[in-house]
Design a protein around this motif. Sequence first.
Motif, PDB file in Angstrom:
ATOM      1  N   TYR A 349       9.625 -19.670  44.539  1.00  0.00           N
ATOM      2  CA  TYR A 349       8.736 -18.608  45.019  1.00  0.00           C
ATOM      3  C   TYR A 349       8.005 -17.949  43.851  1.00  0.00           C
ATOM      4  CZ  TYR A 349      10.832 -19.343  49.523  1.00  0.00           C
ATOM      5  OH  TYR A 349      11.233 -19.931  50.701  1.00  0.00           O
ATOM      6  N   ASP A 350       6.711 -17.743  44.066  1.00  0.00           N
ATOM      7  CA  ASP A 350       5.874 -17.110  43.045  1.00  0.00           C
ATOM      8  C   ASP A 350       6.051 -15.601  43.033  1.00  0.00           C
ATOM      9  OD1 ASP A 350       4.388 -19.626  42.425  1.00  0.00           O
ATOM     10  OD2 ASP A 350       3.762 -19.400  44.505  1.00  0.00           O
ATOM     11  N   PHE A 351       6.471 -15.049  44.175  1.00  0.00           N
ATOM     12  CA  PHE A 351       6.593 -13.592  44.299  1.00  0.00           C
ATOM     13  C   PHE A 351       7.899 -13.263  45.006  1.00  0.00           C
ATOM     14  CE2 PHE A 351       5.853  -9.323  45.813  1.00  0.00           C
ATOM     15  CZ  PHE A 351       5.000  -8.767  44.877  1.00  0.00           C
ATOM     16  N   VAL A 352       8.703 -12.389  44.375  1.00  0.00           N
ATOM     17  CA  VAL A 352       9.976 -11.953  44.943  1.00  0.00           C
ATOM     18  C   VAL A 352       9.914 -10.452  45.183  1.00  0.00           C
ATOM     19  CG1 VAL A 352      12.478 -11.826  44.636  1.00  0.00           C
ATOM     20  CG2 VAL A 352      11.203 -13.786  43.713  1.00  0.00           C
ATOM     21  N   GLY A 353       9.697 -10.058  46.435  1.00  0.00           N
ATOM     22  CA  GLY A 353       9.658  -8.646  46.787  1.00  0.00           C
ATOM     23  C   GLY A 353      11.009  -8.173  47.278  1.00  0.00           C
ATOM     24  N   LYS A 354      11.203  -6.867  47.260  1.00  0.00           N
ATOM     25  CA  LYS A 354      12.463  -6.282  47.734  1.00  0.00           C
ATOM     26  C   LYS A 354      12.189  -5.183  48.746  1.00  0.00           C
ATOM     27  CE  LYS A 354      15.603  -7.550  44.038  1.00  0.00           C
ATOM     28  NZ  LYS A 354      16.747  -7.150  43.221  1.00  0.00           N
ATOM     29  N   PHE A 355      13.063  -5.112  49.731  1.00  0.00           N
ATOM     30  CA  PHE A 355      12.940  -4.098  50.771  1.00  0.00           C
ATOM     31  C   PHE A 355      13.029  -2.694  50.180  1.00  0.00           C
ATOM     32  CE2 PHE A 355      14.575  -1.391  54.185  1.00  0.00           C
ATOM     33  CZ  PHE A 355      13.724  -1.725  55.230  1.00  0.00           C
ATOM     34  N   GLU A 356      13.802  -2.557  49.114  1.00  0.00           N
ATOM     35  CA  GLU A 356      13.991  -1.252  48.487  1.00  0.00           C
ATOM     36  C   GLU A 356      12.692  -0.706  47.902  1.00  0.00           C
ATOM     37  OE1 GLU A 356      17.704  -3.330  49.010  1.00  0.00           O
ATOM     38  OE2 GLU A 356      15.861  -3.941  47.994  1.00  0.00           O
ATOM     39  N   THR A 357      11.755  -1.557  47.584  1.00  0.00           N
ATOM     40  CA  THR A 357      10.439  -1.152  47.056  1.00  0.00           C
ATOM     41  C   THR A 357       9.356  -1.859  47.871  1.00  0.00           C
ATOM     42  OG1 THR A 357      10.657  -2.893  45.372  1.00  0.00           O
ATOM     43  CG2 THR A 357      11.250  -0.656  44.716  1.00  0.00           C
ATOM     44  N   LEU A 358       9.558  -1.924  49.179  1.00  0.00           N
ATOM     45  CA  LEU A 358       8.758  -2.784  50.045  1.00  0.00           C
ATOM     46  C   LEU A 358       7.264  -2.482  50.007  1.00  0.00           C
ATOM     47  CD1 LEU A 358       8.537  -4.956  52.221  1.00  0.00           C
ATOM     48  CD2 LEU A 358       9.126  -3.230  53.927  1.00  0.00           C
ATOM     49  N   GLU A 359       6.892  -1.221  50.189  1.00  0.00           N
ATOM     50  CA  GLU A 359       5.472  -0.894  50.301  1.00  0.00           C
ATOM     51  C   GLU A 359       4.702  -1.213  49.018  1.00  0.00           C
ATOM     52  OE1 GLU A 359       3.917   2.636  52.410  1.00  0.00           O
ATOM     53  OE2 GLU A 359       6.021   3.078  52.819  1.00  0.00           O
ATOM     54  N   GLU A 360       5.227  -0.774  47.880  1.00  0.00           N
ATOM     55  CA  GLU A 360       4.488  -1.010  46.638  1.00  0.00           C
ATOM     56  C   GLU A 360       4.485  -2.490  46.269  1.00  0.00           C
ATOM     57  OE1 GLU A 360       7.933   0.187  43.340  1.00  0.00           O
ATOM     58  OE2 GLU A 360       6.342   1.619  43.814  1.00  0.00           O
ATOM     59  N   ASP A 361       5.598  -3.201  46.542  1.00  0.00           N
ATOM     60  CA  ASP A 361       5.612  -4.643  46.281  1.00  0.00           C
ATOM     61  C   ASP A 361       4.603  -5.363  47.169  1.00  0.00           C
ATOM     62  OD1 ASP A 361       7.609  -4.279  44.445  1.00  0.00           O
ATOM     63  OD2 ASP A 361       9.212  -5.105  45.673  1.00  0.00           O
ATOM     64  N   ALA A 362       4.611  -5.000  48.459  1.00  0.00           N
ATOM     65  CA  ALA A 362       3.727  -5.672  49.413  1.00  0.00           C
ATOM     66  C   ALA A 362       2.263  -5.399  49.105  1.00  0.00           C
ATOM     67  CB  ALA A 362       4.067  -5.233  50.833  1.00  0.00           C
ATOM     68  N   ASN A 363       1.935  -4.153  48.789  1.00  0.00           N
ATOM     69  CA  ASN A 363       0.535  -3.822  48.499  1.00  0.00           C
ATOM     70  C   ASN A 363       0.059  -4.464  47.193  1.00  0.00           C
ATOM     71  OD1 ASN A 363      -0.060  -2.295  50.820  1.00  0.00           O
ATOM     72  ND2 ASN A 363       0.988  -0.507  49.969  1.00  0.00           N
ATOM     73  N   TYR A 364       0.957  -4.621  46.229  1.00  0.00           N
ATOM     74  CA  TYR A 364       0.600  -5.347  45.008  1.00  0.00           C
ATOM     75  C   TYR A 364       0.335  -6.817  45.320  1.00  0.00           C
ATOM     76  CZ  TYR A 364       0.932  -7.442  40.370  1.00  0.00           C
ATOM     77  OH  TYR A 364       0.681  -8.160  39.222  1.00  0.00           O
ATOM     78  N   PHE A 365       1.178  -7.392  46.178  1.00  0.00           N
ATOM     79  CA  PHE A 365       0.982  -8.787  46.563  1.00  0.00           C
ATOM     80  C   PHE A 365      -0.364  -8.976  47.276  1.00  0.00           C
ATOM     81  CE2 PHE A 365       1.453 -12.335  49.572  1.00  0.00           C
ATOM     82  CZ  PHE A 365       1.785 -13.348  48.689  1.00  0.00           C
ATOM     83  N   LEU A 366      -0.734  -8.023  48.133  1.00  0.00           N
ATOM     84  CA  LEU A 366      -2.027  -8.110  48.825  1.00  0.00           C
ATOM     85  C   LEU A 366      -3.182  -8.071  47.829  1.00  0.00           C
ATOM     86  CD1 LEU A 366      -1.339  -5.851  51.947  1.00  0.00           C
ATOM     87  CD2 LEU A 366      -1.495  -8.348  51.855  1.00  0.00           C
TER      88      LEU A 366
END
Length: 428
Positions: A349-366
């Motif tokens: 996987y190129d990107f490993v996000g975590k639920f504990e920092t979900l919003e900021e991880d997800a918005n960075y991925f977008l």
Amino acid sequence: MQPSELVMNPKQVFLSVLLFGVAGLLLFMYLQVCIEEQHPGRVEKRREQRATSVTREKIQEHITNQNPKSHMLKDPKDKLENLLNSKRPTRVFTETNHSQGEAPALGRKPGSPTIQLIEKQQGTKILFRKFSETNWAVDIRPLNKSLVTDSKWKRIDATQEKRRSFLQEFCKKYGGVSRPQSHVFHMVSRIYVEDKHKILYCEVPKAGCSNWKRILMVLNGLAPSAYNISHDAVHYGKHLKKLDSFDLKGIYSRLNTYTKAVFVRDPMERLVSAFRDKFEHPNSYYHPVFGKAIIKKYRPNACEEALNNGSGVKFKEFIHYLLDSHRPVGMDIHWEKVSKLCYPCLIHYDFVGKFETLEEDANYFLQLIGAPKELKFPNFKDRHSSDKRTNAQVVGQYLKDLTRTERQLIYDFYYLDYLMFNYTTPFL
């Protein structure tokens, strides 16, 4: 008839023995097939035990290399006494970064019951069995950060790189030699595809997957906003494509060229969240299928009503089911290990996000994949919105009903997930 006529010649004896042997072999094979059909769980467990590739030496080597000082006892005698006198497997935890849900390193003592349990139950054959195909993506590709112009993402990017490298190093330690025999279509069956932005997202239930599917639907042009998509449309609408719907060429080309993302969660929190969602609210599937079987096997003197409708499963009963090698019903994706859902040591996987920092991880991925600037990851609770979100405090309340041994065994059950994604736990 003369006595000499009653004596069989050597050729006849040989043919008779051969025929009896073949008949016996066929009978044995028939009985084995019957047993496998009647006891699939038991057979699968034996196969996992034979195929397990994680050894206690490799685990200890990985842990020691991460932080040698925190895992060394001063004297071998102390080490032996520690193992002999401990009432439960010894754990060595280093400092925890609770805001990230991560730990710099996590320790285990070789030879402990925990390591033995991993070797027997973790089913790491799924991670490291030999591939029949040869086109599998081997290396993690660098993320294309040309679309990220705002400097506010630097901290999140640094965290992301640490997670990726940690997982990559972990997988090198354990899975660098052998490859799995699992069918490729099964291995990619949890991965959703968004062709326009070239995204592969592996679904991990109870780690923000509902809102991620909403995002994918918006990116696909299936909806104008993530906030207008119902729960049923997300999970039962069949609007999104999965990677196993493509042929082998389509699967491999996407694995090698698309940006692959997985979002994970602390295993204990994810487990409690799944229990609350599926067993503490009316559910037309989990109560009759799982609830009835769990109550029947793990609740002495259960009343007729509970046996008939499967409602009211207690957390302790659910844990007994989870840890039982002869479960009355199989596993479910909502509490299955991430190592068996997304195969993170085979699908890089190129990107490993975590639920504990979900919003900021997800918005960075977008930002990374060039999503429309107005598209933001939704922060609402998908169902049971009046319930408090499952967090460390909530988990602590549920674990109070369990013994220390039961809590340890849950940890052991999810041990690979804890290691792969650098989680630790304060609950033991």
